[in-house]
Motif scaffolding. Sequence first.
Motif, mmCIF file in Angstrom:
data_model
loop_
_atom_site.group_PDB
_atom_site.id
_atom_site.type_symbol
_atom_site.label_atom_id
_atom_site.label_comp_id
_atom_site.label_asym_id
_atom_site.label_seq_id
_atom_site.Cartn_x
_atom_site.Cartn_y
_atom_site.Cartn_z
ATOM 1 N N ILE A 1 0.859 -1.196 0.000
ATOM 2 C CA ILE A 1 0.000 0.000 0.000
ATOM 3 C C ILE A 1 0.888 1.236 0.000
ATOM 4 C CG2 ILE A 1 -1.751 1.294 1.270
ATOM 5 C CD1 ILE A 1 -2.578 -1.426 2.528
ATOM 6 N N GLY A 2 0.675 2.124 -0.968
ATOM 7 C CA GLY A 2 1.407 3.380 -1.024
ATOM 8 C C GLY A 2 0.588 4.485 -0.383
ATOM 9 N N ILE A 3 1.225 5.311 0.414
ATOM 10 C CA ILE A 3 0.556 6.443 1.064
ATOM 11 C C ILE A 3 1.249 7.713 0.591
ATOM 12 C CG2 ILE A 3 -0.080 7.501 3.263
ATOM 13 C CD1 ILE A 3 0.185 4.689 4.506
ATOM 14 N N LEU A 4 0.479 8.605 -0.014
ATOM 15 C CA LEU A 4 1.082 9.793 -0.628
ATOM 16 C C LEU A 4 0.146 10.989 -0.497
ATOM 17 C CD1 LEU A 4 3.180 11.253 -2.390
ATOM 18 C CD2 LEU A 4 2.103 10.220 -4.399
ATOM 19 N N HIS A 5 0.668 12.050 0.115
ATOM 20 C CA HIS A 5 -0.061 13.308 0.228
ATOM 21 C C HIS A 5 0.527 14.247 -0.825
ATOM 22 C CE1 HIS A 5 -2.562 16.151 2.591
ATOM 23 N NE2 HIS A 5 -1.682 17.064 2.163
ATOM 24 N N GLY A 6 -0.172 14.399 -1.944
ATOM 25 C CA GLY A 6 0.372 15.211 -3.020
ATOM 26 C C GLY A 6 -0.632 15.436 -4.125
ATOM 27 N N GLN A 7 -0.185 16.070 -5.177
ATOM 28 C CA GLN A 7 -1.078 16.449 -6.274
ATOM 29 C C GLN A 7 -0.707 15.762 -7.569
ATOM 30 O OE1 GLN A 7 -2.641 20.458 -6.583
ATOM 31 N NE2 GLN A 7 -1.929 20.584 -8.686
ATOM 32 N N ALA A 8 -1.703 15.125 -8.160
ATOM 33 C CA ALA A 8 -1.492 14.470 -9.445
ATOM 34 C C ALA A 8 -1.237 15.510 -10.521
ATOM 35 C CB ALA A 8 -2.712 13.624 -9.807
ATOM 36 N N HIS B 1 -9.259 17.699 -1.690
ATOM 37 C CA HIS B 1 -10.417 17.575 -0.803
ATOM 38 C C HIS B 1 -11.673 17.071 -1.515
ATOM 39 C CE1 HIS B 1 -8.663 20.562 2.370
ATOM 40 N NE2 HIS B 1 -7.891 19.505 2.150
ATOM 41 N N LYS B 2 -11.478 16.239 -2.491
ATOM 42 C CA LYS B 2 -12.595 15.665 -3.232
ATOM 43 C C LYS B 2 -12.277 14.202 -3.490
ATOM 44 C CE LYS B 2 -15.106 16.083 -7.629
ATOM 45 N NZ LYS B 2 -15.171 16.810 -8.926
ATOM 46 N N LYS B 3 -13.214 13.321 -3.122
ATOM 47 C CA LYS B 3 -12.934 11.900 -3.351
ATOM 48 C C LYS B 3 -12.966 11.617 -4.851
ATOM 49 C CE LYS B 3 -17.731 10.470 -2.318
ATOM 50 N NZ LYS B 3 -18.197 9.892 -3.580
ATOM 51 N N MET B 4 -11.946 10.900 -5.307
ATOM 52 C CA MET B 4 -11.873 10.561 -6.725
ATOM 53 C C MET B 4 -10.889 9.432 -6.938
ATOM 54 S SD MET B 4 -9.589 13.590 -8.489
ATOM 55 C CE MET B 4 -10.453 14.958 -7.753
ATOM 56 N N ASP B 5 -11.160 8.617 -7.937
ATOM 57 C CA ASP B 5 -10.271 7.531 -8.315
ATOM 58 C C ASP B 5 -9.476 7.944 -9.554
ATOM 59 O OD1 ASP B 5 -11.265 6.052 -6.277
ATOM 60 O OD2 ASP B 5 -12.405 4.642 -7.499
ATOM 61 N N LEU B 6 -8.155 7.941 -9.427
ATOM 62 C CA LEU B 6 -7.294 8.230 -10.569
ATOM 63 C C LEU B 6 -7.027 6.962 -11.364
ATOM 64 C CD1 LEU B 6 -4.693 10.655 -8.926
ATOM 65 C CD2 LEU B 6 -6.929 11.169 -9.926
ATOM 66 N N SER B 7 -7.273 5.816 -10.720
ATOM 67 C CA SER B 7 -7.149 4.503 -11.358
ATOM 68 C C SER B 7 -8.021 3.545 -10.558
ATOM 69 C CB SER B 7 -5.690 4.033 -11.354
ATOM 70 O OG SER B 7 -5.595 2.654 -11.672
ATOM 71 N N GLU C 1 -7.712 -0.083 -11.289
ATOM 72 C CA GLU C 1 -6.954 -1.342 -11.242
ATOM 73 C C GLU C 1 -5.461 -1.055 -11.374
ATOM 74 O OE1 GLU C 1 -8.381 -4.098 -14.142
ATOM 75 O OE2 GLU C 1 -10.388 -4.194 -13.298
ATOM 76 N N PRO C 2 -4.767 -0.912 -10.286
ATOM 77 C CA PRO C 2 -5.245 -0.942 -8.899
ATOM 78 C C PRO C 2 -5.845 0.413 -8.507
ATOM 79 C CG PRO C 2 -2.934 -0.440 -8.909
ATOM 80 C CD PRO C 2 -3.313 -0.676 -10.353
ATOM 81 N N PRO C 3 -6.574 0.471 -7.380
ATOM 82 C CA PRO C 3 -7.111 1.760 -6.942
ATOM 83 C C PRO C 3 -6.013 2.752 -6.589
ATOM 84 C CG PRO C 3 -8.240 -0.060 -5.855
ATOM 85 C CD PRO C 3 -7.029 -0.644 -6.530
ATOM 86 N N ILE C 4 -6.061 3.912 -7.213
ATOM 87 C CA ILE C 4 -5.220 5.048 -6.832
ATOM 88 C C ILE C 4 -6.216 6.131 -6.490
ATOM 89 C CG2 ILE C 4 -3.488 6.720 -7.594
ATOM 90 C CD1 ILE C 4 -2.437 4.644 -9.530
ATOM 91 N N ARG C 5 -6.371 6.412 -5.206
ATOM 92 C CA ARG C 5 -7.586 7.111 -4.763
ATOM 93 C C ARG C 5 -7.327 8.238 -3.777
ATOM 94 N NH1 ARG C 5 -10.905 2.796 -2.769
ATOM 95 N NH2 ARG C 5 -11.865 2.792 -4.831
ATOM 96 N N TYR C 6 -8.003 9.367 -4.042
ATOM 97 C CA TYR C 6 -8.153 10.425 -3.043
ATOM 98 C C TYR C 6 -9.424 10.126 -2.261
ATOM 99 C CZ TYR C 6 -4.671 13.505 -5.284
ATOM 100 O OH TYR C 6 -3.527 14.051 -5.784
ATOM 101 N N SER C 7 -9.322 10.086 -0.950
ATOM 102 C CA SER C 7 -10.526 9.873 -0.140
ATOM 103 C C SER C 7 -11.255 11.182 0.123
ATOM 104 C CB SER C 7 -10.160 9.212 1.192
ATOM 105 O OG SER C 7 -9.280 10.039 1.943
ATOM 106 N N GLY C 8 -10.597 12.322 -0.186
ATOM 107 C CA GLY C 8 -11.194 13.624 0.105
ATOM 108 C C GLY C 8 -11.039 13.964 1.580
ATOM 109 N N ASN C 9 -11.444 15.167 1.974
ATOM 110 C CA ASN C 9 -11.386 15.514 3.398
ATOM 111 C C ASN C 9 -12.608 14.946 4.120
ATOM 112 O OD1 ASN C 9 -13.039 17.343 2.045
ATOM 113 N ND2 ASN C 9 -12.494 19.070 3.323
#
Length: 405
Positions: free
Chosen positions: A161-168, A199-205, A207-215
Amino acid sequence: MIKFLHCADLHLDSPFKGLSSLPEGLFQRLSESTFLSFKRLIDLAITEKVDFVVIAGDLYDSGNRSLKAQSFLKNCFVKLESYNINVFISHGNHDPLDGQWVNLDWPSNVHFFEGNSIQTLQFEKEGRKVACLHGFSYETAAVTDNRTLHYPEKKDDLYHIGILHGQADGYSGHSRYAPFLVSELLKKGYDYWALGHIHKKMDLSTEPPIRYSGNIQGRHSGETGGKGGYIVTLNGTEVESVFHATSDIEWHEGIVDLTEAESLQQVITLCERELGTYQQPPKGVFLVLKLSGQTQLFEELLDGVFLEELHEILLEDDHAESFVHVVSIKNETKPSIQDEMSIKQSGFFKDLRVVLQDDLELEQAIAELTTHKTARKYLELENQDWEEIQKQAERLLLSELHKSR
């Protein structure tokens, strides 16, 4: 199989700038909303019997963390410890490691990622290593380099599991910290990427999930809808994700089309009807109403007195557990098609529109506000959507020209 909670951007102690004029009771409830939302996430993690919790940055709203917020988190984590649930935490740009705080003794189930380099933490289940979590904490408030190259690739059968606080790359709307490319993350072969910062939930991928959960709690009108976190289950190559909204107060934008309205009484009726569609017991709702459409009432709606009185009519006197509070009313109506075309064909309007479409002109016009002692506290002009500013300016110009005819 492993099961975990992914959340990010708690922003405990958020000051909710620009909202202090709310009724005292409502402002107090809003001030506590980030704490309540996280408490609900903790209860969710326990109910769902997760193995661990992942928090992808910005636990606090600033580097100067209050003792209240830290004590609250510690108590939450102690509760998780009693259920044998681990917590993996990275700090983001709002709560970097060089901030100021009181050093507390955290329970043994809490694991913080360090700064300056990518760190790998392992998770064991029933005495067997089953997962590796990779991440880092911001050592300062502005980490602007791409660190994804330093994340190790998956080379075993464990869950990674990768944990990353940043901007695509390519996404606008937030400060460009720890930028990354989705393609770079995919190369790592991880089973899940838990992202924070947007601050918005969104999936960038998927398979596998690359996901912002939002605030976890909307803080202003630009952060609409339900906020919370994801319960994620990894079972072999299968991934199941369920979003849970835990925010106590939701922000929404309601649009009232006045194209067919023939009187101001109808305007009131349509607005009241719109309010009724946003009741969400037991949640509270902060609503921004936008009046839209090309209407014969355009000139009457330019009267600020009517809009002020309309706002008063729509405000609730008693704010119970469930409420809909109209924060503001924005008049975005237009004159009839014939009137609008007549104004837009004038040379004066065309000349000013050229100015409005020049980003440099707009930046220079607003530059003074950034140095204003009071105004600058409420501005984040580096994140502004210039296209929206242009639209607002054009609507204002159209209104003024209509009144002067």
